[in-house]
Design an enzyme around this catalytic site. Structure first.
Site, PDB file in Angstrom:
ATOM      1  N   GLY A 205       0.814  -1.212   0.000  1.00  0.00           N
ATOM      2  CA  GLY A 205       0.000   0.000   0.000  1.00  0.00           C
ATOM      3  C   GLY A 205       0.839   1.249   0.000  1.00  0.00           C
ATOM      4  N   HIS A 426      -9.860  33.048 -10.654  1.00  0.00           N
ATOM      5  CA  HIS A 426      -9.356  31.747 -11.090  1.00  0.00           C
ATOM      6  C   HIS A 426     -10.020  30.612 -10.300  1.00  0.00           C
ATOM      7  CE1 HIS A 426      -5.983  29.069 -12.540  1.00  0.00           C
ATOM      8  NE2 HIS A 426      -6.411  28.379 -11.489  1.00  0.00           N
ATOM      9  N   GLU A 427      -9.993  30.748  -8.982  1.00  0.00           N
ATOM     10  CA  GLU A 427     -10.547  29.675  -8.143  1.00  0.00           C
ATOM     11  C   GLU A 427     -12.056  29.533  -8.341  1.00  0.00           C
ATOM     12  OE1 GLU A 427      -8.736  27.562  -6.704  1.00  0.00           O
ATOM     13  OE2 GLU A 427      -6.840  28.616  -6.909  1.00  0.00           O
TER      14      GLU A 427
HETATM   15 ZN    ZN Z   1      -6.258  26.432 -11.002  1.00  0.00          ZN
END
Ligand code: ZN
Ligand code: ADP
Length: 607
Positions: A205, A426-427
């Site tokens: 894992g 942008h966000e």
């Molecule tokens: Zn971005």
């Protein structure tokens, strides 16, 4: 070990002194003895002096002849020459002469000086270094070694007392290992039926998911000794040391049986033997020894070997075939319930406020490993101390998720006003594209506070649930979401920034995988163009197609991303009002939660 240290050191000291004396003697004293009085003459002069009987004593050496005149007033020397009648002529001249007898002694002495003494010195230095190394190795789990010979009782029994209860989540792995615990408690039950336990169990894992903990817990639950060693410890020393360490480990394990032997990072020794030129001989020898040892045990002798790796695909097939590590226990990243349980286990060690909601924290920390969760809890406790509180609040935990995943907040914000606006758009661009495609909250929270990791903001994604399959449509939507940030910049500012570099990387990766691995293009049907090398570590891939096909793939990738980018732009243009509204909110508040986002989005148009 400490008490033998001083004599060894002083022995070396004497060697050093002896060497120094001989050295000084050679370079200073010997030339002094010969210097001054000895005059070098040619062989003719020597012959003349013999004929004149003007000669006192003569000493013939292998390469030179040293002689005096009759009165012993001066010493001469000349090179020795082939001169068969020299002895007779010297005798006739009445000289005292002899071949140098000292020379017959000197071979012994010179052998001693040139061969034996240096050897002794090297052995001395070797032993000294060896001892140094041993001292460095003397950790609790490390094993001391004496040139391939083993010292007794070097593996320390684990006293940490870890049990299954300490390992949260990972129920499948625990269930699997519980059988081994039961076997160690009660081997007769198994041998009566004729069942034999697997000799080796491989825990596979990603890093930090509790593989080491599980191995310790097996030993803890069964109440047996726990021998632990990391694969890399076997190979870091001299050639042949690894193999002898393996031998030693198993000798001790058999003495202590029943017991657990845990080999961490087994890929360090168990890598495929690919017969590369200049391959690692030491590693192969070590691996061969390990295989031999595993074959050498009879079944049911009570030694169970657990090994951990996060690159199972690189293991030598000889290691994973039946009779060796034939059982594989996956230890995956925890799901939501697992994360909550892990948080609770670690929260037991700290003081928390009554109203802390671990379920929410677990939801926020999606995709984290057990080690990261442990870290989050500890960061929260540190934050509480920093704020001079004696207990941890929900806000501490929430903040520390961001700290662990994205770094600390930068106190003196470096974002200028206009940059902050760009980041906000942008966000929101990402989030809005996502929301319009799925009609649900796209994020849990967005912050636009710069982080020490270099991120200008942080977006906490919504828990993906236990979804394992993704449709082509969903993948395309995801690519559109990645392009949403850049799309917003283009629409609002008519200008693009470097802020989208990570989005570009992610979008490209997805688009490429759709074609090369998921068979989602018409052209290539269900043909694999790429193999994944390493599913737990980054998942890098190798192309398995011709150069022409690669060209085609590249074109296709661009095509997919372009279409989604256009789609994202369209979505944002159609919702320009909401885009402005949401970006303004984020710009002013620096944080927006998923709930606030949806409220604004579903609010009255233009409100
Ligand atoms: Zn971005
Ligand atoms: P691995 O060997 O898989 O890399 P470790 O077993 O060394 O990971 O885990 C590192 C740390 O992470 C542990 O010491 C523990 O504090 C924490 N941890 C990881 N997984 C779990 C879990 N399932 N339950 C509780 N703690 C965990």
């Amino acid at each position: 070990m400490k008490e033998v240290k001083s004599p060894k050191k002083s022995l070396l000291y004497y060697y050093g002194i002896a060497m120094l004396v001989i050295f000084l003697f050679n370079i200073i004293v010997t030339p002094l003895l010969l210097q001054g009085q000895v005059e070098e003459v040619d062989y003719g002069t020597f012959m003349e002096m013999i004929e004149d009987k003007n000669i006192g004593s003569v000493q013939v050496e292998n390469s030179q002849i040293v002689f005096t005149d009759k009165e012993n007033t001066a010493v001469y020397k000349t090179g020795a020459m082939e001169d068969p009648t020299l002895t007779q002529r010297l005798y006739d001249s009445g000289a005292k002469f002899a071949k140098n007898i000292e020379k017959t002694m000197s071979p012994l002495l010179s052998i001693f000086l040139t061969v034996i003494l240096p050897m002794l010195i090297f052995v001395g230095i070797g032993q000294y270094m060896n001892k140094k190394l041993m001292q460095n190795l003397d950790g609790p789990n490390a094993m001391a070694f004496g040139m391939g010979k083993s010292n007794a009782k070097v593996y320390v029994q684990s006293t940490e007392g870890i049990y299954f209860d300490d390992v949260a989540g990972e129920d499948e792995a625990k269930e699997n290992l519980a059988e081994i615990v039961d076997y160690l408690h009660n081997p007769n039950k198994y041998s009566e039926v004729g069942a034999s336990m697997p000799k080796g169990v491989l825990l596979v894992g990603p890093p930090g998911t509790g593989k080491t903990m599980l191995a310790k817990a097996v030993a803890g639950e069964a109440g047996v000794p726990f021998f632990s060693m990391s694969g890399s410890e076997f190979v870091e020393m001299f050639v042949g040391m690894g193999a002898s360490k393996v031998r030693d480990l198993f000798r001790q394990a058999k003495e202590k049986a029943p017991c657990i032997v845990f080999i961490d990072e087994i890929d360090a020794i168990g890598k495929k033997r690919d017969g590369q030129i200049g391959g690692n001989d030491e590693r192969e020898q070590t691996l061969n020894q390990l295989l031999t040892e595993m074959d050498g045990f009879e079944g049911n002798n009570g030694v169970i070997i657990l090994a951990a790796t996060n690159r199972p695909e690189s293991l030598d097939p000889a290691l994973t075939r039946p009779g060796r590590f034939d059982r594989r226990v996956p230890v995956e990243l925890p799901d939501l319930a697992g994360r909550e349980a892990i948080l609770k286990v670690h929260a037991k060690k700290i003081k928390v406020a009554d109203d802390v909601d671990f379920h929410t924290i677990a939801r926020m920390a999606s995709g984290t490993s057990g080690a990261e969760l442990a870290n989050i809890v500890n960061e929260a406790a540190l934050r509480a101390v920093r704020n001079e509180r004696s207990f941890v609040r929900q806000a501490d935990l929430e903040e520390s998720i961001e700290v662990v995943l994205a770094g600390y907040q930068k106190k003196n914000a470096i974002l200028s006003d206009s940059e902050k606006k760009v980041v906000a758009y942008h966000e929101i661009g990402h989030a809005l594209v996502a929301a319009m495609q799925t009609d649900s909250a796209p994020v849990q929270k967005i912050t636009i506070i710069p982080r020490t990791s270099g991120a200008l903001g942080y977006t906490m994604q919504v828990e993906q649930g236990d979804k394992v399959l993704m449709t082509k449509k969903e993948l395309e939507n995801k690519i559109a979401t990645y392009t949403g940030g850049r799309a917003a910049e283009e629409i609002v500012f008519g200008e693009i920034t470097t802020g989208a570099s990570n989005d570009i990387e992610q979008a490209t990766k997805l688009a490429r995988a759709m074609i090369t691995r998921y068979g989602m293009s018409d052209e290539f049907d269900m043909v694999a163009m790429e193999n994944v090398n390493n599913q737990y570590l980054g998942g890098d891939t190798t192309l398995t197609c011709s150069a022409e096909t690669q060209k085609e793939i590249d074109k296709k990738v661009v095509e997919i991303v372009r279409v989604q980018h256009q789609k994202a732009k369209q979505i944002l243009e159609e919702n320009r009002g909401k885009l402005d509204e949401l970006a303004k909110f984020l710009y002013e508040q620096e944080t927006i939660t998923g709930m606030e986002f949806m409220e604004i989005l579903n609010g009255k148009e233009g409100a």
